[in-house]
Structure formats: structure tokens, C-alpha cells
Design an enzyme around this catalytic site. Structure first.
Site, PDB file in Angstrom:
ATOM      1  N   ARG A  44       0.896  -1.296   0.131  1.00 50.92           N
ATOM      2  CA  ARG A  44       0.111   0.006   0.185  1.00 50.92           C
ATOM      3  C   ARG A  44       1.008   1.084  -0.069  1.00 50.92           C
ATOM      4  O   ARG A  44       2.201   1.298   0.172  1.00 50.92           O
ATOM      5  CB  ARG A  44      -1.300  -0.108   0.944  1.00 50.92           C
ATOM      6  CG  ARG A  44      -0.595  -0.642   2.449  1.00 50.92           C
ATOM      7  CD  ARG A  44       0.510  -0.032   3.351  1.00 50.92           C
ATOM      8  NE  ARG A  44       0.053   1.543   3.667  1.00 50.92           N
ATOM      9  CZ  ARG A  44       0.913   2.463   3.912  1.00 50.92           C
ATOM     10  NH1 ARG A  44       2.012   2.240   3.827  1.00 50.92           N
ATOM     11  NH2 ARG A  44       0.451   3.813   3.923  1.00 50.92           N
ATOM     12  N   GLY A  45       0.162   2.456  -0.137  1.00 50.44           N
ATOM     13  CA  GLY A  45       0.996   3.692  -0.323  1.00 50.44           C
ATOM     14  C   GLY A  45       1.046   3.835  -1.735  1.00 50.44           C
ATOM     15  O   GLY A  45       1.434   2.961  -2.560  1.00 50.44           O
ATOM     16  N   ALA A  46       0.789   5.311  -2.126  1.00 52.17           N
ATOM     17  CA  ALA A  46       0.583   5.415  -3.556  1.00 52.17           C
ATOM     18  C   ALA A  46       1.737   5.077  -4.373  1.00 52.17           C
ATOM     19  O   ALA A  46       1.522   4.396  -5.389  1.00 52.17           O
ATOM     20  CB  ALA A  46       0.244   6.919  -3.653  1.00 52.17           C
ATOM     21  N   ARG A  85      -7.130  -0.623  -7.131  1.00 51.32           N
ATOM     22  CA  ARG A  85      -7.497   0.537  -5.985  1.00 51.32           C
ATOM     23  C   ARG A  85      -7.601   1.783  -7.024  1.00 51.32           C
ATOM     24  O   ARG A  85      -6.896   2.020  -7.777  1.00 51.32           O
ATOM     25  CB  ARG A  85      -6.537   0.710  -5.101  1.00 51.32           C
ATOM     26  CG  ARG A  85      -6.384  -0.657  -3.929  1.00 51.32           C
ATOM     27  CD  ARG A  85      -5.432  -0.027  -2.846  1.00 51.32           C
ATOM     28  NE  ARG A  85      -6.201   0.747  -1.886  1.00 51.32           N
ATOM     29  CZ  ARG A  85      -5.673   1.387  -0.870  1.00 51.32           C
ATOM     30  NH1 ARG A  85      -4.474   1.331  -0.619  1.00 51.32           N
ATOM     31  NH2 ARG A  85      -6.177   2.049  -0.036  1.00 51.32           N
ATOM     32  N   GLN A 187      -2.461   2.587  10.013  1.00 52.65           N
ATOM     33  CA  GLN A 187      -1.365   2.829   9.481  1.00 52.65           C
ATOM     34  C   GLN A 187      -0.179   3.526  10.152  1.00 52.65           C
ATOM     35  O   GLN A 187       0.943   3.542  10.007  1.00 52.65           O
ATOM     36  CB  GLN A 187      -1.428   3.374   7.924  1.00 52.65           C
ATOM     37  CG  GLN A 187      -2.129   2.276   6.985  1.00 52.65           C
ATOM     38  CD  GLN A 187      -3.690   2.522   6.800  1.00 52.65           C
ATOM     39  OE1 GLN A 187      -4.334   2.854   7.831  1.00 52.65           O
ATOM     40  NE2 GLN A 187      -4.032   2.365   5.754  1.00 52.65           N
ATOM     41  N   ASP A 228      -2.398  10.675  -1.978  1.00 53.46           N
ATOM     42  CA  ASP A 228      -2.862   9.782  -3.284  1.00 53.46           C
ATOM     43  C   ASP A 228      -3.045  10.289  -4.541  1.00 53.46           C
ATOM     44  O   ASP A 228      -2.938   9.604  -5.603  1.00 53.46           O
ATOM     45  CB  ASP A 228      -3.917   8.941  -2.769  1.00 53.46           C
ATOM     46  CG  ASP A 228      -3.317   7.872  -1.574  1.00 53.46           C
ATOM     47  OD1 ASP A 228      -3.336   8.384  -0.320  1.00 53.46           O
ATOM     48  OD2 ASP A 228      -3.019   6.858  -1.855  1.00 53.46           O
ATOM     49  N   ASN A 238      -5.959  12.172   0.426  1.00 48.18           N
ATOM     50  CA  ASN A 238      -5.119  11.408   1.270  1.00 48.18           C
ATOM     51  C   ASN A 238      -5.834  10.606   1.991  1.00 48.18           C
ATOM     52  O   ASN A 238      -7.136  10.831   2.251  1.00 48.18           O
ATOM     53  CB  ASN A 238      -4.057  12.217   1.843  1.00 48.18           C
ATOM     54  CG  ASN A 238      -2.795  11.477   2.581  1.00 48.18           C
ATOM     55  OD1 ASN A 238      -2.303  10.761   1.870  1.00 48.18           O
ATOM     56  ND2 ASN A 238      -2.754  11.719   3.711  1.00 48.18           N
ATOM     57  N   LYS A 239      -5.258   9.602   2.883  1.00 47.28           N
ATOM     58  CA  LYS A 239      -5.990   8.915   3.908  1.00 47.28           C
ATOM     59  C   LYS A 239      -6.956   9.466   4.531  1.00 47.28           C
ATOM     60  O   LYS A 239      -6.814  10.738   5.148  1.00 47.28           O
ATOM     61  CB  LYS A 239      -4.964   8.226   4.793  1.00 47.28           C
ATOM     62  CG  LYS A 239      -5.354   7.454   6.095  1.00 47.28           C
ATOM     63  CD  LYS A 239      -6.235   6.480   5.521  1.00 47.28           C
ATOM     64  CE  LYS A 239      -5.575   5.214   4.397  1.00 47.28           C
ATOM     65  NZ  LYS A 239      -6.351   4.564   3.699  1.00 47.28           N
TER      66      LYS A 239
END
Ligand code: MRU
Length: 337
Positions: A44-46, A85, A187, A228, A238-239
Site C-alpha cells: 500500500r501507499g501510492a 484500487r 497505518q 494519493d 489522502n488517507k
């Protein structure tokens, strides 16, 4: 800290769902389990999603080379990967780049492998540049709030937001990093606290709802988050919870910076209203591991990201430098031609 390796034509990914309790590396020689593991946030993570997708594309090319319809098989693999995603634009950026290379070289897995390796290498260099520029906005003795994980585990490099923090720490300027726990998948506490603690960078975990209280007491000097997808006017996804951080910062006069590579910008979108926001399963909110934390069958709203309006940002940190408001023209200038 590493989260991805490419060895002997196979992809290795650290299963991030198990951290910090267990360090388990999974090996992939087929692209389809990579799709599944992007979906379940094992990777995960862009930026890291982009790198993983590029290598998964190579795995698909190796399987399809020598078969009948290489282009058709690659289009299907690309579409499967693209459906994993929706929000992080790096996924689509990396797949488009791999597609362009494939159109140029044809059924040549070695050339595609070299392209994926180039994406990985550039990504690492870009993070270093983001860290270098970003450290300039960090004052001595800084107490920094961050949200989610925009570190080595999200980028395959020193990180974006955490890259800035790492660079500032090397300069002796970081007094404390406050890591929002980052509900629902943690996270912040599982990953950000893990990697900063491992590097000896002072870090304190807080629940997401404690940040305003710290700011009200004057205990946060600045906030830095990752991204993201950023639209042309500087609005950013973003998150989930980043928007709350931004509103809290605005009220308390705490500068908020976003750190991102140019590959996270989507200038085709004029503003953040067009950014697709992933909604995830309700069980992420109704269960904590095996423990049920909400009534069975209750309605759940679980967007994985939110959009922060650009007006709430003090600056945007990229590998080209730090941009201050107004952003529009300056962002466009980063993409000449
Ligand atoms: O759902 P995740 O864990 O993939 O979300 C990650 C984030 O929101 C990060 O802040 C973002 O991808 C930037 S990573 C450099």
C-alpha cells in the site's frame, strides 16, 4: 527499511497487514496474487502501489510472451491491475508508462523489466529530493504531526512525508513526531511508528481524535502528510482523516504541508471533486481483529480517503522544490509542454 524486492525475475512484497507483529515476505511469479494483495493492503501507499504494479506487469509479460495474443493478454493484465484500487494515481501512472514501453518494444519482457526497474530507481531518487527540499520548512526543535504512513513502507525509498522528517532529523531539527494512529487500519501506529522507532526518530502515537487537543496546547509546530492524488488546483486526496487534520491545523494556525512526487499529480482534474474515492468493506469498522466492535448488521460508511481543499495548505513539497500558495500556475509550470 524495505517493502519490495525484485530478485531473479520474481517480486517479493513485505505483507504490511501483519506489521508490526510479524515480518513476512511473500514471493510472486504471477501478477494475479499481486492484484489481490494490493486490494487487501498487503502492499500500500501510492508510490509503492505504482512500483508493485509495474513489476506485476512484468510478471504478466513473462507469462504471455511466446503465447498467441500478447497484446490482448497484456491489456487484460493491465485492466486487472488498474481495477485494484481507484484513488492513488501512481497506479495508473505506472501502468500507462509500462503500456507505452510495451507499445514501443512489443513482446520483450526484458525491456519491460528494465522499465519497471527504472520506475523503482527514479522513485527512490525522487524521495531523496523531496526530503532535501522539505527539510527546509522544518524549524529547529520541531514537533511534527503526521497522518497515515507516507514513509519507506509506502514508497520504496525514504518516504515522502517521512522522507522530509528523516532529512530534518538528520539535521537535528526534529524534537518529536506525533503519529496519528489512523483509523480504521492503523497505518499510523502500525507502520509510521514502527519505521520511525526503528530509525531512532522520536515518535509518539496518538489516537486521531487527540490531535486538536495537542494543537490547542501549542504542542504541534507543523503537520506533514503524503498524498494519493492531487488535482490541478492543489486539492488533494489522502488517507481518510487528513481533511480533519487540515481543518484542525487551519483553526490553530499550524502550517500543513503535503509531500508528493510529480507522479501523484493528476492535472486532468481541475479540482478535488473529481478524484475517485475508494470505499472499503464495513468489517474494517465493525471488527478489531477477531473482536466485534459494532453490532452485527449495522450500517457502516468507510471511505478510505478524503479530499483536503488546497486553501488549507501552507505548501506543497515535490522533487522540484517547495511551492507556496497560490498553487495553480506553479503546479502547471512543473509539467512543461
Ligand atoms: O490506504 P493506504 O494505506 O494505501 O493509504 C496510504 C496513504 O494515504 C498515504 O498517505 C499516501 O498513499 C501517500 S504514501 C507516500
Amino acid at each position: 527499511m524495505e517493502a519490495l524486492r525484485w530478485e531473479d525475475h520474481a517480486l517479493w512484497l513485505l505483507d504490511q497487514t501483519l506489521l508490526p507483529g510479524e515480518t513476512r515476505w511473500n514471493r510472486y511469479t504471477d501478477y494475479r496474487p499481486v492484484v489481490a494483495d494490493i486490494k487487501r493492503l498487503a502492499v500500500r501507499g501510492a508510490p509503492l502501489i505504482g512500483v508493485a504494479a509495474a513489476y506485476a506487469y512484468v510478471l504478466a509479460a513473462r507469462a504471455a510472451a511466446g503465447g498467441g495474443d500478447f497484446a490482448g493478454a497484456m491489456d487484460r493484465a493491465r485492466d486487472d491491475l488498474a481495477a485494484s484500487r481507484p484513488t492513488a494515481v501512481n497506479l495508473f501512472w505506472a501502468l500507462e508508462r509500462m503500456d507505452r514501453r510495451r507499445r514501443a518494444v512489443g513482446a520483450d519482457p526484458a525491456a519491460l523489466e528494465a522499465e519497471a526497474e527504472a520506475i523503482q530507481k527514479e522513485n527512490i531518487q525522487v524521495n531523496e529530493a523531496i526530503g532535501r527540499y522539505g527539510a527546509e520548512v522544518v524549524p529547529p526543535g520541531a514537533r511534527i504531526l503526521t497522518h497515515c504512513n507516507a514513509g519507506a513502507l509506502a514508497t520504496d525509498g525514504i518516504g515522502t512525508a517521512l522522507g522530509v522528517i528523516r532529512a530534518a532529523h538528520r539535521q537535528g531539527k526534529v524534537a518529536m513526531v506525533y503519529a496519528d494512529e489512523t483509523r480504521p487500519l492503523l497505518q499510523g501506529s502500525r507502520l509510521t511508528a514502527y519505521e520511525l522507532h526503528a530509525d531512532g526518530i522520536p515518535v509518539t502515537v496518538i489516537a486521531d481524535n487527540m490531535a486538536a487537543s495537542l494543537m490547542g496546547k501549542g504542542r504541534i509546530d507543523l503537520a506533514i502528510v503524503g498524498c494519493d492524488r492531487m488535482a490541478a488546483n492543489g486539492d488533494l486526496a489522502n488517507k481518510i482523516g487528513t481533511y480533519s487534520v487540515a481543518v484542525n491545523c487551519h483553526y490553530h494556525g499550524v502550517p500543513l504541508y503535503v509531500a508528493l512526487p510529480l507522479s501523484t499529480m493528476d492535472l486532468s482534474l481541475p479540482d478535488g471533486s473529481g478524484i475517485p474515492i475508494e470505499e472499503r468493506g464495513g468489517e474494517e469498522l465493525t471488527r478489531l481483529g477477531p473482536v466485534q466492535t459494532a453490532p452485527e448488521g449495522v450500517a457502516v460508511y468507510n471511505p478510505a480517503f478524503d479530499v483536503t481543499p488546497h486553501q488549507l495548505l501552507a505548501g506543497i513539497i515535490t522533487e522540484k522544490g517547495v511551492i507556496r500558495p497560490p498553487f495553480g500556475e506553479k503546479l502547471r509550470a512543473l509539467f512543461p509542454g
